[in-house]
Design a protein around this motif. Structure first.
Motif, mmCIF file in Angstrom:
data_model
loop_
_atom_site.group_PDB
_atom_site.id
_atom_site.type_symbol
_atom_site.label_atom_id
_atom_site.label_comp_id
_atom_site.label_asym_id
_atom_site.label_seq_id
_atom_site.Cartn_x
_atom_site.Cartn_y
_atom_site.Cartn_z
ATOM 1 N N THR A 1 -29.857 3.447 17.152
ATOM 2 C CA THR A 1 -29.672 4.937 16.564
ATOM 3 C C THR A 1 -30.832 5.663 17.064
ATOM 4 O O THR A 1 -31.997 5.098 17.168
ATOM 5 C CB THR A 1 -29.375 4.911 15.163
ATOM 6 N N ALA B 1 -26.829 14.853 8.336
ATOM 7 C CA ALA B 1 -26.715 13.459 7.973
ATOM 8 C C ALA B 1 -25.077 13.310 7.961
ATOM 9 O O ALA B 1 -24.623 13.152 7.021
ATOM 10 C CB ALA B 1 -27.131 13.017 6.552
ATOM 11 N N TYR C 1 -20.400 2.381 18.800
ATOM 12 C CA TYR C 1 -20.216 0.960 18.532
ATOM 13 C C TYR C 1 -19.315 0.046 19.550
ATOM 14 O O TYR C 1 -19.171 -0.741 20.242
ATOM 15 C CB TYR C 1 -20.034 0.542 17.195
ATOM 16 N N GLN D 1 -26.941 0.985 10.534
ATOM 17 C CA GLN D 1 -27.210 1.969 9.320
ATOM 18 C C GLN D 1 -28.324 1.547 8.651
ATOM 19 O O GLN D 1 -29.270 2.467 8.145
ATOM 20 C CB GLN D 1 -25.885 2.086 8.666
ATOM 21 N N GLU E 1 -31.066 3.157 10.048
ATOM 22 C CA GLU E 1 -31.117 4.760 10.016
ATOM 23 C C GLU E 1 -31.703 4.829 8.832
ATOM 24 O O GLU E 1 -32.560 6.051 8.585
ATOM 25 C CB GLU E 1 -29.693 5.067 9.992
ATOM 26 N N GLY F 1 -19.371 13.316 5.213
ATOM 27 C CA GLY F 1 -18.879 12.184 4.610
ATOM 28 C C GLY F 1 -19.635 11.479 3.591
ATOM 29 O O GLY F 1 -20.113 12.168 2.696
ATOM 30 N N SER F 2 -19.568 10.165 3.835
ATOM 31 C CA SER F 2 -20.112 9.327 2.876
ATOM 32 C C SER F 2 -21.472 9.532 2.327
ATOM 33 O O SER F 2 -21.809 9.194 1.149
ATOM 34 C CB SER F 2 -19.900 7.675 3.101
ATOM 35 N N GLY F 3 -22.215 9.697 3.234
ATOM 36 C CA GLY F 3 -23.604 10.443 2.517
ATOM 37 C C GLY F 3 -24.657 9.163 2.299
ATOM 38 O O GLY F 3 -25.683 9.355 1.706
ATOM 39 N N THR F 4 -24.478 7.873 3.019
ATOM 40 C CA THR F 4 -25.415 6.919 2.697
ATOM 41 C C THR F 4 -26.836 7.503 3.323
ATOM 42 O O THR F 4 -27.815 6.927 2.695
ATOM 43 C CB THR F 4 -25.013 5.520 3.428
ATOM 44 N N ASN F 5 -26.809 8.043 4.285
ATOM 45 C CA ASN F 5 -28.243 8.421 4.947
ATOM 46 C C ASN F 5 -28.922 9.358 3.952
ATOM 47 O O ASN F 5 -30.119 9.517 3.534
ATOM 48 C CB ASN F 5 -28.119 9.140 6.346
ATOM 49 N N ILE G 1 -29.066 12.408 13.361
ATOM 50 C CA ILE G 1 -29.218 11.219 13.783
ATOM 51 C C ILE G 1 -27.906 10.521 14.343
ATOM 52 O O ILE G 1 -26.740 10.860 13.905
ATOM 53 C CB ILE G 1 -29.764 10.234 12.470
ATOM 54 N N HIS G 2 -28.087 9.766 15.465
ATOM 55 C CA HIS G 2 -26.817 9.597 16.297
ATOM 56 C C HIS G 2 -26.864 7.930 16.461
ATOM 57 O O HIS G 2 -27.868 7.574 17.163
ATOM 58 C CB HIS G 2 -26.815 10.550 17.556
ATOM 59 N N PRO G 3 -25.711 7.379 16.366
ATOM 60 C CA PRO G 3 -25.711 5.970 16.434
ATOM 61 C C PRO G 3 -25.451 5.462 17.752
ATOM 62 O O PRO G 3 -24.568 4.751 18.181
ATOM 63 C CB PRO G 3 -24.712 5.535 15.534
HETATM 64 C C1 GRF Z 1 -24.404 7.928 10.486
HETATM 65 O O1 GRF Z 1 -24.236 6.559 10.739
HETATM 66 C C2 GRF Z 1 -25.001 8.612 11.684
HETATM 67 O O2 GRF Z 1 -25.463 7.820 12.632
HETATM 68 C C3 GRF Z 1 -23.993 9.254 12.028
HETATM 69 O O3 GRF Z 1 -23.049 9.358 10.989
HETATM 70 C C4 GRF Z 1 -23.008 8.471 10.062
HETATM 71 C C5 GRF Z 1 -23.130 8.871 8.803
HETATM 72 O O4 GRF Z 1 -22.974 7.972 7.840
HETATM 73 N N1 GRF Z 1 -24.185 10.643 12.778
HETATM 74 P P1 GRF Z 1 -23.538 8.449 6.384
HETATM 75 O O5 GRF Z 1 -22.315 9.886 6.014
HETATM 76 O O6 GRF Z 1 -24.906 8.876 6.192
HETATM 77 O O7 GRF Z 1 -22.982 7.347 5.475
#
Ligand code: GRF
Length: 222
Positions: free
Chosen positions: A140, A92, A127, A176, A179, A15-19, A113-115
């Motif tokens: 998280t 991620a 959430y 996040q 995270e 997905g968005s990849g903010t991590n 990583i799990h929220p």
């Molecule tokens: C993170 O919040 C993580 O806890 C979960 O997926 C989300 C991914 O977000 N496993 P991002 O793609 O890194 O924005």
């Protein structure tokens, strides 16, 4: 890892990849001394791929939709990861359940990583579920990956206190932000040789830790 070389890290996302972005930022600012050897996505439209390209990183799409069945997808994913020769695989926001052989191939070398404050709230919608249950705390967890979903040995948790008026979006944003701090921290411990999984137990600086380390959200100033 060959001594004297950097930890080779592959990142798997959907997905968005903010991590991922947080990890890239820390590598670029020399706070995290690793080689990101490739970003793999099951989703060709993942924005995380854009972030990776912008940072000049290798991207590989193993498009789930193009495989006739799960088995063939899993085999290609495993081959793709193997070609990158990672020391560590970082999940991620990878939104599929990994097949057991892939997980076993990276036993002790794959993080997620799990929220939630595992073992509470494995799975989706953490959430909402925490709010509905009236929890005082949420957070998280960075953990080693085992075949069972969100169940591997926990390493480090970021914890926040839920306020009476908190919404899902607010919890998500605060968690996040945590995270982005704790994931890089755990990766840096592995890169420095301080953290290992031995016989299924987390070992930090030579001592087994049976409960995860905890970092609390900094107090908000009024
Ligand atoms: C993170 O919040 C993580 O806890 C979960 O997926 C989300 C991914 O977000 N496993 P991002 O793609 O890194 O924005």
């Amino acid at each position: 890892m060959i001594s004297g070389t950097k930890l080779r890290v592959a990142v798997l996302l959907s997905g968005s990849g903010t991590n991922l972005q947080a990890i890239i930022n820390q590598v670029e600012s020399n706070e995290l001394d690793i080689d990101i050897v490739g970003i793999v996505s099951d989703n060709p439209d993942a924005f995380g791929l854009e972030r990776a390209r912008k940072a000049g990183l290798a991207t590989i799409v193993v498009d789930y939709a193009l495989f006739p069945n799960r088995k063939e997808y899993d085999a290609e994913l495993e081959n793709t990861l193997a070609r990158l020769e990672p020391d560590l695989v970082v999940l991620a926001g990878y939104m599929r359940i990994l097949a057991t052989p892939v997980v076993n191939a990276y036993a002790g070398r794959m993080l997620n990583i799990h929220p939630s404050l595992l073992p509470a709230y494995p799975g989706l919608d953490t959430y909402r579920r925490a709010l509905e249950a009236g929890e005082d705390w949420h957070g998280t967890t960075v953990h080693y990956v085992i075949p069972e979903l969100d169940a591997g040995p926990a390493i480090l948790q970021y914890r926040i206190r839920i306020g009476p008026d908190d919404t899902e979006d607010q919890l998500c944003e605060r968690i996040q932000n945590g995270e982005y701090r704790i994931y890089s921290k755990v990766i840096s411990w592995i890169a420095a040789g301080r953290l290992q999984l031995r016989d299924g137990k987390v070992v930090m600086d030579g001592s087994q830790i049976d409960t995860p380390l905890i970092e609390d959200e900094p107090q908000q100033s009024a």
